[in-house]
Scaffold this motif. Structure first.
Motif, PDB file in Angstrom:
ATOM      1  N   ARG A 283      41.917  37.140  40.670  1.00  0.00           N
ATOM      2  CA  ARG A 283      41.565  35.726  40.845  1.00  0.00           C
ATOM      3  C   ARG A 283      40.060  35.507  40.631  1.00  0.00           C
ATOM      4  NH1 ARG A 283      45.563  32.571  42.454  1.00  0.00           N
ATOM      5  NH2 ARG A 283      47.388  33.501  43.477  1.00  0.00           N
ATOM      6  N   GLU A 284      39.256  36.432  41.070  1.00  0.00           N
ATOM      7  CA  GLU A 284      37.809  36.291  40.870  1.00  0.00           C
ATOM      8  C   GLU A 284      37.449  36.359  39.395  1.00  0.00           C
ATOM      9  OE1 GLU A 284      33.674  38.635  42.012  1.00  0.00           O
ATOM     10  OE2 GLU A 284      35.489  38.929  43.208  1.00  0.00           O
ATOM     11  N   ILE A 285      38.045  37.299  38.657  1.00  0.00           N
ATOM     12  CA  ILE A 285      37.693  37.478  37.239  1.00  0.00           C
ATOM     13  C   ILE A 285      38.239  36.338  36.395  1.00  0.00           C
ATOM     14  CG2 ILE A 285      38.015  38.970  35.233  1.00  0.00           C
ATOM     15  CD1 ILE A 285      38.093  41.326  37.216  1.00  0.00           C
ATOM     16  N   VAL A 286      39.511  35.984  36.597  1.00  0.00           N
ATOM     17  CA  VAL A 286      40.107  34.898  35.813  1.00  0.00           C
ATOM     18  C   VAL A 286      39.453  33.566  36.175  1.00  0.00           C
ATOM     19  CG1 VAL A 286      42.252  33.658  35.349  1.00  0.00           C
ATOM     20  CG2 VAL A 286      42.268  36.134  35.518  1.00  0.00           C
ATOM     21  N   GLY A 287      39.083  33.407  37.423  1.00  0.00           N
ATOM     22  CA  GLY A 287      38.449  32.162  37.845  1.00  0.00           C
ATOM     23  C   GLY A 287      37.085  31.931  37.233  1.00  0.00           C
ATOM     24  N   SER A 288      36.465  32.962  36.701  1.00  0.00           N
ATOM     25  CA  SER A 288      35.169  32.821  36.036  1.00  0.00           C
ATOM     26  C   SER A 288      35.288  32.932  34.517  1.00  0.00           C
ATOM     27  CB  SER A 288      34.198  33.886  36.548  1.00  0.00           C
ATOM     28  OG  SER A 288      34.707  35.188  36.299  1.00  0.00           O
ATOM     29  N   SER A 289      36.497  32.787  33.977  1.00  0.00           N
ATOM     30  CA  SER A 289      36.739  32.890  32.530  1.00  0.00           C
ATOM     31  C   SER A 289      37.497  31.665  32.053  1.00  0.00           C
ATOM     32  CB  SER A 289      37.528  34.158  32.193  1.00  0.00           C
ATOM     33  OG  SER A 289      36.895  35.312  32.705  1.00  0.00           O
ATOM     34  N   ASN A 290      37.361  31.376  30.768  1.00  0.00           N
ATOM     35  CA  ASN A 290      38.123  30.287  30.156  1.00  0.00           C
ATOM     36  C   ASN A 290      39.529  30.742  29.821  1.00  0.00           C
ATOM     37  OD1 ASN A 290      35.925  28.534  30.251  1.00  0.00           O
ATOM     38  ND2 ASN A 290      35.159  29.226  28.264  1.00  0.00           N
ATOM     39  N   MET A 291      40.435  29.787  29.757  1.00  0.00           N
ATOM     40  CA  MET A 291      41.837  30.107  29.496  1.00  0.00           C
ATOM     41  C   MET A 291      42.019  30.727  28.111  1.00  0.00           C
ATOM     42  SD  MET A 291      45.100  27.513  29.575  1.00  0.00           S
ATOM     43  CE  MET A 291      46.763  28.109  29.307  1.00  0.00           C
ATOM     44  N   ASP A 292      41.356  30.153  27.103  1.00  0.00           N
ATOM     45  CA  ASP A 292      41.502  30.682  25.751  1.00  0.00           C
ATOM     46  C   ASP A 292      41.029  32.122  25.677  1.00  0.00           C
ATOM     47  OD1 ASP A 292      42.446  28.226  25.051  1.00  0.00           O
ATOM     48  OD2 ASP A 292      40.559  27.501  24.202  1.00  0.00           O
ATOM     49  N   ALA A 293      39.929  32.431  26.354  1.00  0.00           N
ATOM     50  CA  ALA A 293      39.411  33.798  26.320  1.00  0.00           C
ATOM     51  C   ALA A 293      40.372  34.770  26.987  1.00  0.00           C
ATOM     52  CB  ALA A 293      38.047  33.847  27.003  1.00  0.00           C
ATOM     53  N   VAL A 294      40.970  34.365  28.113  1.00  0.00           N
ATOM     54  CA  VAL A 294      41.894  35.244  28.825  1.00  0.00           C
ATOM     55  C   VAL A 294      43.147  35.513  27.999  1.00  0.00           C
ATOM     56  CG1 VAL A 294      43.346  35.454  30.882  1.00  0.00           C
ATOM     57  CG2 VAL A 294      41.037  34.544  31.073  1.00  0.00           C
ATOM     58  N   LEU A 295      43.615  34.507  27.271  1.00  0.00           N
ATOM     59  CA  LEU A 295      44.864  34.651  26.520  1.00  0.00           C
ATOM     60  C   LEU A 295      44.670  35.299  25.161  1.00  0.00           C
ATOM     61  CD1 LEU A 295      46.589  31.225  27.255  1.00  0.00           C
ATOM     62  CD2 LEU A 295      46.836  33.384  28.468  1.00  0.00           C
ATOM     63  N   THR A 296      43.445  35.347  24.633  1.00  0.00           N
ATOM     64  CA  THR A 296      43.263  35.820  23.256  1.00  0.00           C
ATOM     65  C   THR A 296      42.333  37.032  23.201  1.00  0.00           C
ATOM     66  OG1 THR A 296      41.520  34.145  22.966  1.00  0.00           O
ATOM     67  CG2 THR A 296      43.751  33.567  22.259  1.00  0.00           C
ATOM     68  N   ASN A 297      41.042  36.783  23.006  1.00  0.00           N
ATOM     69  CA  ASN A 297      40.145  37.855  22.591  1.00  0.00           C
ATOM     70  C   ASN A 297      39.429  38.568  23.727  1.00  0.00           C
ATOM     71  OD1 ASN A 297      38.638  35.662  23.299  1.00  0.00           O
ATOM     72  ND2 ASN A 297      37.282  35.706  21.521  1.00  0.00           N
ATOM     73  N   GLU A 298      39.634  38.172  24.991  1.00  0.00           N
ATOM     74  CA  GLU A 298      38.932  38.823  26.099  1.00  0.00           C
ATOM     75  C   GLU A 298      39.888  39.483  27.087  1.00  0.00           C
ATOM     76  OE1 GLU A 298      36.038  36.491  28.051  1.00  0.00           O
ATOM     77  OE2 GLU A 298      34.916  35.976  26.229  1.00  0.00           O
ATOM     78  N   ARG A 299      41.065  39.826  26.642  1.00  0.00           N
ATOM     79  CA  ARG A 299      42.016  40.473  27.546  1.00  0.00           C
ATOM     80  C   ARG A 299      41.540  41.869  27.939  1.00  0.00           C
ATOM     81  NH1 ARG A 299      48.076  39.357  25.415  1.00  0.00           N
ATOM     82  NH2 ARG A 299      48.456  40.532  27.320  1.00  0.00           N
ATOM     83  N   ASP A 300      40.943  42.602  26.991  1.00  0.00           N
ATOM     84  CA  ASP A 300      40.429  43.931  27.318  1.00  0.00           C
ATOM     85  C   ASP A 300      39.273  43.834  28.313  1.00  0.00           C
ATOM     86  OD1 ASP A 300      42.259  45.000  25.591  1.00  0.00           O
ATOM     87  OD2 ASP A 300      40.871  45.111  23.893  1.00  0.00           O
ATOM     88  N   ARG A 301      38.446  42.830  28.157  1.00  0.00           N
ATOM     89  CA  ARG A 301      37.341  42.655  29.089  1.00  0.00           C
ATOM     90  C   ARG A 301      37.842  42.326  30.487  1.00  0.00           C
ATOM     91  NH1 ARG A 301      35.515  38.390  32.190  1.00  0.00           N
ATOM     92  NH2 ARG A 301      36.097  37.006  30.483  1.00  0.00           N
ATOM     93  N   VAL A 302      38.890  41.517  30.591  1.00  0.00           N
ATOM     94  CA  VAL A 302      39.467  41.166  31.896  1.00  0.00           C
ATOM     95  C   VAL A 302      40.026  42.400  32.593  1.00  0.00           C
ATOM     96  CG1 VAL A 302      41.310  39.871  33.025  1.00  0.00           C
ATOM     97  CG2 VAL A 302      39.921  38.774  31.264  1.00  0.00           C
ATOM     98  N   THR A 303      40.776  43.233  31.858  1.00  0.00           N
ATOM     99  CA  THR A 303      41.357  44.435  32.472  1.00  0.00           C
ATOM    100  C   THR A 303      40.277  45.440  32.876  1.00  0.00           C
ATOM    101  OG1 THR A 303      41.680  45.350  30.242  1.00  0.00           O
ATOM    102  CG2 THR A 303      43.533  44.181  31.250  1.00  0.00           C
ATOM    103  N   ALA A 304      39.238  45.568  32.061  1.00  0.00           N
ATOM    104  CA  ALA A 304      38.157  46.505  32.414  1.00  0.00           C
ATOM    105  C   ALA A 304      37.425  46.042  33.675  1.00  0.00           C
ATOM    106  CB  ALA A 304      37.189  46.640  31.245  1.00  0.00           C
ATOM    107  N   ASP A 305      37.109  44.764  33.745  1.00  0.00           N
ATOM    108  CA  ASP A 305      36.437  44.242  34.936  1.00  0.00           C
ATOM    109  C   ASP A 305      37.334  44.335  36.161  1.00  0.00           C
ATOM    110  OD1 ASP A 305      34.321  43.708  33.298  1.00  0.00           O
ATOM    111  OD2 ASP A 305      34.670  41.535  33.186  1.00  0.00           O
ATOM    112  N   ALA A 306      38.628  44.105  35.975  1.00  0.00           N
ATOM    113  CA  ALA A 306      39.561  44.204  37.104  1.00  0.00           C
ATOM    114  C   ALA A 306      39.642  45.632  37.635  1.00  0.00           C
ATOM    115  CB  ALA A 306      40.944  43.717  36.678  1.00  0.00           C
ATOM    116  N   THR A 307      39.629  46.615  36.740  1.00  0.00           N
ATOM    117  CA  THR A 307      39.671  48.013  37.171  1.00  0.00           C
ATOM    118  C   THR A 307      38.476  48.351  38.051  1.00  0.00           C
ATOM    119  OG1 THR A 307      40.831  48.609  35.133  1.00  0.00           O
ATOM    120  CG2 THR A 307      39.801  50.385  36.372  1.00  0.00           C
ATOM    121  N   LYS A 308      37.279  47.947  37.625  1.00  0.00           N
ATOM    122  CA  LYS A 308      36.076  48.249  38.400  1.00  0.00           C
ATOM    123  C   LYS A 308      36.087  47.528  39.745  1.00  0.00           C
ATOM    124  CE  LYS A 308      33.232  48.913  34.260  1.00  0.00           C
ATOM    125  NZ  LYS A 308      32.054  48.416  33.491  1.00  0.00           N
ATOM    126  N   LEU A 309      36.483  46.257  39.745  1.00  0.00           N
ATOM    127  CA  LEU A 309      36.440  45.479  40.987  1.00  0.00           C
ATOM    128  C   LEU A 309      37.492  45.966  41.983  1.00  0.00           C
ATOM    129  CD1 LEU A 309      35.084  43.221  42.489  1.00  0.00           C
ATOM    130  CD2 LEU A 309      36.601  41.591  41.363  1.00  0.00           C
TER     131      LEU A 309
END
Length: 385
Positions: free
Chosen positions: A179-205
């Motif tokens: 919720r913290e990571i997705v809440g600071s990202s745009n919907m288009d980025a989460v669904l398209t080109n930033e999925r790897d970035r979301v998973t990497a940040d989620a792993t660390k957090l």
């Protein structure tokens, strides 16, 4: 009147027994019977009085038996820890130590106990939830978190005693981090080109959160299985994605055309530059040759002006007549008469002058070679003597 007095009602006693029936058992008699049975089991004589030699034999047997039972009980304290496990030893429920692989011993139950934790087993939890993005859109995300118990000495202890339900704590930490990571990202980025970035940040957090709670867990990976808008708006969002893909395709096509035009223009510019350089070299070489030729003619003219003038005249006439049509008329007499087509000569001269005034650069294929320039500048090729 007492129940056992004469004349009394002796039909029943206080225990409900009638006269001549058996009363309550005597405590001394019960103890004696138990001692006789134990003496019979361990080789004693039940008829011997207490304190005889038979009592010594029964005591030795009991001691040996108790020692054997103690030895058997101590043998239950041995345990084996496999390479993929860690043994957590507790004494009356309190943590004592963590043991690695191999054969170990602890005080048997109920004093000490050991719990074996598999630290190489990869576990996984599935998490699916609706998240609110920074641009106030709702996205449905489903991911899988793979984890295991850490291999450090304190990780197994923390997993057993520090948190009541470590796996559930990891599940809650996953939702909080996502919720913290997705809440600071745009919907288009989460669904398209930033999925790897979301998973990497989620792993660390997630790892940071479970470390703060000292759960003893180690996050291996976070894999996003699915990310899409809610079902009610999926059709409209699909149209938006298609339009965006068309936009990207058009941009790529335009960029490709741009690259082609730029490369072609660069090639043409390079060709023109090379042709200009070649023309420059030709003009310079021709001027240098003409200068050298004039210097030689001047030297010859200074030596013999009349002969040099005549030779120059003949060369000029040779050059003119060589490039024009001519008609020879044979007249009986002393000489032949030469008739020149003056109209064609004038026309050819005008064309030559017009060609000289034209500013276009000549093609390298039409330029005379250096050997031709040398031949033209050679006095012998023009009939000089």
């Amino acid at each position: 009147m007492a129940w056992n007095e004469p004349g009394g009602n002796g039909s029943k006693d206080p225990w409900g027994h009638r006269k001549n029936e058996q009363g309550p058992p005597d405590l001394d008699e019960v103890i004696k019977k138990m001692r006789d049975k134990l003496g019979g089991w361990f080789g004693g004589n039940p008829n011997r009085p207490i304190g005889g030699s038979g009592d010594n034999l029964s005591g030795l047997t009991v001691t040996i038996l108790m020692g054997a039972l103690l030895g058997i009980w101590l043998l239950f304290g041995f345990y084996i820890v496999q390479p993929a496990e860690r043994g957590v030893v507790t004494r009356f429920g309190r943590y004592q130590q963590t043991t690695d692989q191999g054969l170990h011993w602890h005080l048997p139950y109920p004093i000490e106990d050991v719990q074996k934790i598999d630290v190489q087993q990869v576990r996984a939890i599935n998490h699916k939830a609706l998240m609110l993005t920074e641009d106030e859109n709702i996205v449905e995300i489903e991911l899988v978190v793979q984890y295991q118990v850490g291999e450090n000495e304190t990780d197994a202890k923390n997993y057993l005693f520090n948190v009541l339900e470590p796996d559930n704590t990891l599940h809650q930490a996953t939702e909080s981090a996502l919720r913290e990571i997705v809440g600071s990202s745009n919907m288009d980025a989460v669904l398209t080109n930033e999925r790897d970035r979301v998973t990497a940040d989620a792993t660390k957090l997630i790892q940071t959160i479970v470390n703060n709670y000292q759960t003893g867990l180690k996050v291996i990976s976070v894999n996003m299985q699915n990310a899409q808008p809610p079902e009610a708006v999926q059709s409209a969002f699909a149209d938006v994605i298609k339009a965006r893909e068309d936009e990207e395709r058009s941009k790529n096509k335009a960029q490709t055309y741009k690259n082609g035009v730029v490369e072609q223009a660069g090639g043409t510019a390079g060709k023109l530059i090379e042709e200009a350089k070649a023309y420059k070299s030709m003009v310079v070489a021709h001027a240098q040759g003409e200068t050298q030729r004039f210097a030689k003619i001047l030297t010859e003219y200074e030596k013999a002006p009349t002969i040099t003038r005549q030779r120059l005249y003949l060369e000029a006439m040779e050059a003119v007549l060589d490039n024009t049509s001519k008609v020879l008329v044979d007249i009986p007499g002393n000489n032949n008469l030469m008739v020149l087509p003056l109209d064609k000569i004038l026309t050819s001269s005008q064309l030559t002058e017009a060609a000289k005034l034209t500013p276009t650069l000549p093609s390298t294929t039409n330029m005379p070679s250096q050997s031709e320039n040398n031949k033209e500048n050679d006095p012998r090729s023009r009939g000089e003597r």
